[in-house]
Design a protein around this motif. Structure first.
Motif, short mmCIF file in Angstrom:
data_model
loop_
_atom_site.label_atom_id
_atom_site.label_comp_id
_atom_site.label_asym_id
_atom_site.label_seq_id
_atom_site.Cartn_x
_atom_site.Cartn_y
_atom_site.Cartn_z
N PRO A 52 30.81 -46.87 129.04
CA PRO A 52 31.33 -46.92 127.68
C PRO A 52 31.76 -45.51 127.24
N VAL A 63 32.01 -42.54 124.23
CA VAL A 63 31.44 -42.05 122.98
C VAL A 63 32.60 -41.52 122.15
N LEU A 91 29.71 -45.76 119.81
CA LEU A 91 29.85 -46.12 121.22
C LEU A 91 30.90 -47.21 121.32
N CYS A 141 32.74 -49.84 123.79
CA CYS A 141 32.67 -50.56 125.07
C CYS A 141 34.00 -51.28 125.28
N ALA A 186 25.76 -48.18 130.17
CA ALA A 186 25.53 -48.25 128.73
C ALA A 186 24.14 -47.73 128.37
N VAL A 202 23.39 -44.55 125.82
CA VAL A 202 22.55 -44.72 124.63
C VAL A 202 21.33 -43.80 124.70
N LEU A 254 23.09 -46.54 115.55
CA LEU A 254 24.23 -46.35 116.44
C LEU A 254 25.24 -47.45 116.14
N VAL A 260 28.16 -49.62 117.50
CA VAL A 260 28.71 -50.03 118.80
C VAL A 260 29.92 -50.92 118.54
N VAL A 299 32.76 -53.24 120.40
CA VAL A 299 33.00 -53.95 121.65
C VAL A 299 34.38 -54.55 121.61
#
Length: 183
Positions: free
Chosen positions: A122, A124, A135, A137, A155, A159, A179, A181, A183
């Motif tokens: 992934p 950052v 993050l 993905c 991943a 993390v 965090l 995330v 996707v």
């Protein structure tokens, strides 16, 4: 208290009793280890194994105080998360779980995992305006040779690094932490 629990507690107490550790940190570690004594052996076996095999990694890569802070100082919630962290780490990395999270080929990551990270999965992204880590993905970055274990290890690695390097990640969501995330 079993011999493995006693040994792990002794190792943690030895680490925590150093004169360089502030009193608040020492007291928080004591609180965590007292609560840990109430956890069944089967629920903490991977954590205890990590303490025995690589106590420096437990403090560096899964600092119990960050778990305590994230759980708003609920020691039982923090140790549940800490034990789960090591259970998941062991499930993903096997015996390599007790090696450092590095991309040099000598750590927990396999060569295939490093290739996934180098391909950009992934990724950052820059922090949000309030300092939260992001993050991303992106499935288009998956390598044809990648499998779900490579992707999950990549991943997990990212993390873990974010938690080690950004204190905001370790703060509870109620304080603007966590965090983000995508996707």
């Amino acid at each position: 208290m079993s011999s493995s629990t006693a040994a792990a507690a002794a190792a943690a107490a030895e680490t925590a009793s150093s004169a360089t550790i502030p009193l608040e940190r020492f007291q928080a570690l004591q609180m965590i280890h007292q609560a840990m004594a109430s956890v069944p052996e089967s629920d903490k076996k991977e954590y205890l194994q990590a303490l025995q095999m690589a106590p420096h990694l437990v403090l560096k890569e899964s600092d119990p105080l960050k778990f305590l802070c994230f759980c708003e100082y609920n020691a039982w919630s923090a140790i549940a998360r800490l034990c789960n962290y090591w259970r998941e780490r062991k499930a993903l990395f096997g015996e390599r779980a007790f090696l450092p999270m590095t991309m040099d080929g000598n750590g927990a990551l396999k060569k295939e995992d490093i290739l996934v990270l180098e391909a950009g999965y992934p990724a950052v992204l820059p922090e949000t305006q309030n300092g939260r880590s992001v993050l991303f993905c992106d499935r288009s970055k998956w390598l044809p040779s990648s499998n779900s274990m490579n992707l999950n290890r990549a991943a997990f690695y990212v993390v873990t690094l974010l938690c080690m390097t950004n204190d905001k990640v370790s703060q509870p969501a109620s304080q603007g932490g966590g965090l983000l995330v995508l996707v």
